[in-house]
Design an enzyme around this catalytic site. Structure first.
Site, short mmCIF file in Angstrom:
data_model
loop_
_atom_site.label_atom_id
_atom_site.label_comp_id
_atom_site.label_asym_id
_atom_site.label_seq_id
_atom_site.Cartn_x
_atom_site.Cartn_y
_atom_site.Cartn_z
N HIS A 34 0.85 -1.20 0.00
CA HIS A 34 0.00 0.00 0.00
C HIS A 34 0.88 1.24 0.00
O HIS A 34 0.60 2.21 -0.71
CB HIS A 34 -0.88 0.05 1.26
CG HIS A 34 -1.93 -1.00 1.34
ND1 HIS A 34 -2.10 -1.81 2.44
CD2 HIS A 34 -2.90 -1.38 0.47
CE1 HIS A 34 -3.13 -2.63 2.25
NE2 HIS A 34 -3.62 -2.40 1.05
N LYS A 85 -15.32 -6.77 6.28
CA LYS A 85 -14.29 -7.77 6.57
C LYS A 85 -14.04 -7.96 8.07
O LYS A 85 -13.12 -8.67 8.42
CB LYS A 85 -12.98 -7.34 5.92
CG LYS A 85 -12.99 -7.42 4.40
CD LYS A 85 -11.66 -6.93 3.85
CE LYS A 85 -11.58 -7.09 2.35
NZ LYS A 85 -10.35 -6.46 1.84
N ARG A 92 -2.38 -5.86 -8.45
CA ARG A 92 -1.27 -6.76 -8.13
C ARG A 92 -1.09 -7.85 -9.16
O ARG A 92 0.00 -8.16 -9.59
CB ARG A 92 -1.49 -7.40 -6.76
CG ARG A 92 -1.35 -6.42 -5.61
CD ARG A 92 -1.91 -6.99 -4.34
NE ARG A 92 -3.32 -7.28 -4.52
CZ ARG A 92 -4.08 -7.92 -3.63
NH1 ARG A 92 -3.53 -8.35 -2.51
NH2 ARG A 92 -5.35 -8.13 -3.86
N SER A 143 -3.10 -7.72 3.15
CA SER A 143 -3.16 -7.51 4.60
C SER A 143 -3.44 -8.83 5.32
O SER A 143 -2.85 -9.12 6.36
CB SER A 143 -4.24 -6.49 4.95
OG SER A 143 -3.94 -5.26 4.34
#
Ligand code: COA
Length: 161
Positions: free
Chosen positions: A17, A41, A90, A128
């Site tokens: 990030h 989440k 990504r 993450s």
């Protein structure tokens, strides 16, 4: 003045990030990192913790601000007078979801564009959740997280005394 929003849940902010934040700060006059408040989440870190962690890693980037938001991303962008949403790509697996989101956002707010930055290859595998999983099993975090953030993540998984 060009303003961009870089949104996400940042639970926690990773070196991947940071790479996107730093590169965006060189492209735009002002970059607002938007931390999604009500993430579906169930985040490990509170909204305040996530905001403060990003402020810490971006402390040397004077044109970067960090704010929490909820509701529609494009409404937040409008409030902040941002004309661009930045997202990191990504791998090809990100593409379909990102394309759908960018197109939805464009229908709701045609004046706001989405700009994709390809993630540094060093971080193409990183998320993450993966960093949290490594922390949970006591693994080394230096390739994924800023040292300060790594200690905060480790503390979350440390056994209660
Ligand atoms: N480096 C490392 N990890 C990265 C990364 C990078 N450059 N880019 C993405 N990731 C990872 C994140 O760590 C995250 O990992 P996780 O799933 O393990 O937590 C994952 O990719 C994707 O998360 P993130 O980039 O935080 O996006 P998100 O999918 O959680 O949230 C929003 C995306 C906030 C942009 C979106 O949900 C949103 O706009 N919500 C507001 C409501 C709205 O407007 N909805 C309509 C949109 S169509």
């Amino acid at each position: 003045m060009s303003t961009a929003i870089y949104p996400g849940s940042f639970d926690p902010v990773t070196l991947g990030h940071y790479d996107i934040i730093e590169r965006s700060s060189r492209i735009f006059d002002r970059v607002i990192v938007g931390v999604l408040r009500n993430s579906a989440k169930s985040p490990l870190f509170s909204e305040e913790e996530r905001v403060n962690m990003i402020r810490h890693v971006a402390r040397n980037l004077p044109n970067v601000e960090v704010k929490a938001f909820d509701g529609l991303l494009v409404e937040f962008a409008r409030e902040e007078k941002a004309s661009v949403i930045v997202r990191g790509l990504r791998a090809v697996t990100d593409f379909e979801y990102e394309l759908q989101m960018a197109q939805m956002n464009r229908v709701i707010a045609p004046e706001i564009d989405t700009l994709f930055l390809t993630t540094n290859l060093k971080y193409a595998y990183l998320s993450s959740s993966m960093a949290k999983e490594v922390a949970m099993y006591g693994g080394k975090l230096s390739a994924f997280l800023d040292p300060e953030i790594a200690s905060l993540v480790r503390a979350k998984f440390a056994p209660e005394k």
